[in-house]
Design a protein around this motif. Structure first.
Motif, mmCIF file in Angstrom:
data_model
loop_
_atom_site.group_PDB
_atom_site.id
_atom_site.type_symbol
_atom_site.label_atom_id
_atom_site.label_comp_id
_atom_site.label_asym_id
_atom_site.label_seq_id
_atom_site.Cartn_x
_atom_site.Cartn_y
_atom_site.Cartn_z
ATOM 1 N N ALA A 5 0.509 -1.277 0.000
ATOM 2 C CA ALA A 5 0.000 0.000 0.000
ATOM 3 C C ALA A 5 0.548 1.374 0.000
ATOM 4 O O ALA A 5 1.507 1.613 0.633
ATOM 5 C CB ALA A 5 0.004 -0.049 1.224
ATOM 6 N N THR A 6 -0.238 2.219 -0.504
ATOM 7 C CA THR A 6 0.082 3.636 -0.363
ATOM 8 C C THR A 6 -0.978 4.326 0.463
ATOM 9 O O THR A 6 -0.786 5.437 0.924
ATOM 10 C CB THR A 6 0.151 4.312 -1.744
ATOM 11 N N ASP A 13 -4.137 -0.091 -2.084
ATOM 12 C CA ASP A 13 -3.138 0.361 -3.069
ATOM 13 C C ASP A 13 -3.822 1.382 -3.984
ATOM 14 O O ASP A 13 -4.304 1.061 -5.066
ATOM 15 C CB ASP A 13 -2.623 -0.823 -3.877
#
Length: 455
Positions: A5-6, A13
């Protein structure tokens, strides 16, 4: 499988999700752009190939559209060191005996020699007469040999004299040469002094030296004498131009003129080959492969259909022979099959060339109606600047520009979509993060209540 993830708050994600969503809209449209560009490029390439074939075809037509190329003469000499010869279609076949007694020469005279070329000569004028025409050049009191020469050469009314300063062991000399050979073009000079006798002393009377006599060429054709002012002799033999290069009255040379059937046949066969190559190229550029289900770049194109139709109409029509009859390609041995390709009956073509060259001239080279001239005019309409092919290329250029503009606009649109989705997902991520934080705080407070048993 857990997403890495971001999205700090949601654990999603976000970049990957946005990319998938944007690509879902972008990839199909870009593929369409690529296919459209490929089609335009293939059409531009096809048009270039067609234009090249048409130009090659025009080269072959040029050798048939002029009667001189269809009624050629072959010239041979026993010794080309003394003269060369060119023959037009009006020259009659024959063998001629030629002797060259002398070559034509241009008259050259020079003034008296002087030690210092930069010294003034005198003051007055020099008048020149060549073949009945005259002009005069003033000479100033300070003019040296080079200045006098320049003034003569630059005179607007110069009737055919070149002046040059020559330096030799005897000193410096102003030399005058006639532009044209022959006795009729002899130079006569009249010096006039305003003061003193400088010009007369250098260019007057016996002071003017003859460096090369004016001389006519003299030849004998079948023992008949002909005098000419130049070394290029036209019309001594009808349709023949002789160019004299050396002289020896004791040597006799043979000039042979005959009809050059091989050259004519070569030109006709080159026309047939160029036509078949053009038709083959048109077929290839406009074909459809049913097995592969692929259409060529110009398949169904109205321009190429029109071109092919015009070509076939012109080569299949009969031409007025000028005597009340008519001629067709078949009459000289050229037939056309059902696919539009030409073939040559060599025996029939040889017979037409040998027995009736005028038939080929009428068929191919008659102005306006001759097949070669009509084909050339039609093809020129396609290949000339601003012609049909140029117009078509301009339309392809416009299509490409529109496509480039659409690509640029779509790229901006996709950029805006990506930015909007990132903004929305990041906002969602922030909300999820806040909710998670509130949930964790609530859980902590619940856990701190009396009576809560922690496991």
């Amino acid at each position: 499988m857990a997403l890495t993830a971001t999205g700090i708050g949601s654990g999603l994600d976000i970049s990957g999700i946005v990319k998938v969503l944007v690509d879902a809209e972008k990839v199909p449209k870009e593929a369409l752009f690529d296919r459209t560009e490929q089609i335009i490029d293939s059409k531009v390439s096809a048009i270039g190939t067609l234009k090249s074939k048409l130009s090659t075809f025009q080269d072959a037509l040029a050798k048939l559209s002029n009667g001189d190329n269809l009624n050629q003469r072959k010239v041979s000499t026993s010794d080309s060191a003394f003269f060369t010869a060119e023959a037009s279609k009006s020259a009659q076949a024959g063998i001629y005996s030629i002797k060259v007694e002398q070559l034509a020469q241009a008259h050259k005279v020079g003034g008296s020699h002087v030690t210092d070329a930069s010294a003034p000569v005198g003051e007055g004028s020099l008048a020149f007469t060549v073949n009945g025409k005259s002009f005069s050049v003033p000479v100033g009191s300070t003019d040296d040999l080079s200045t006098i020469a320049a003034n003569i050469n630059n005179a607007s009314d110069n009737v055919g004299v070149t002046a040059t300063v020559i330096r030799s062991d005897a000193g410096n000399q102003l030399v005058f040469s006639s532009h044209s050979s022959g006795t009729a073009n002899q130079i006569n000079i009249t010096p006039t002094d305003n003061t003193g006798t400088g010009l007369t002393d250098m260019f007057g009377g016996a002071n003017l030296q003859t460096l090369q006599n004016a001389q006519d060429s003299i030849i004998y054709i079948d023992n008949q004498k002909l005098t000419s002012s130049g070394n290029t002799v036209d019309g001594a033999i009808a349709g023949v131009t002789l160019k004299l290069t050396d002289a020896d009255i004791n040597k006799t040379h043979t000039l042979t003129i005959e009809q050059d059937n091989d050259a004519v046949k070569e030109n006709v066969n080159a026309f047939v080959k160029a036509y078949n190559d053009l038709i083959g190229s048109i077929d290839k550029l406009s074909s459809y492969d049913a097995e592969k289900k692929e259409a060529a770049a110009l398949q169904g194109d109205s321009m190429i259909r029109s071109l092919e139709s015009q070509l076939r109409n012109i080569v299949s029509e009969r031409v007025d022979d000028g005597t009340g009859g008519s001629l067709a390609l078949y009459d000289i041995g050229i037939s056309i099959d059902r696919y539009g390709k030409m073939s040559v009956d060599d025996n029939k073509l040889t017979e037409a060339i040998t027995n009736d060259m005028g038939k080929l001239e009428s068929l191919f080279a008659t102005e306006n109606s001759g097949i070669a001239n009509r084909l050339d005019g039609m093809v020129e309409g396609y290949v000339k600047a601003g012609g049909v092919i140029d117009s078509r290329n301009n339309s392809y250029t416009s299509e490409q520009q529109r496509l480039d503009d659409q690509r640029a606009a779509f790229t901006r649109k996709m950029g805006q979509l990506e930015a909007r989705l990132l903004k929305q997902f990041n906002a969602m991520d922030l909300v999820v993060a806040q909710l998670n934080q509130q949930s964790q705080g609530l859980a902590d407070r619940l856990n701190s209540l009396p009576g809560v048993i922690k496991q």
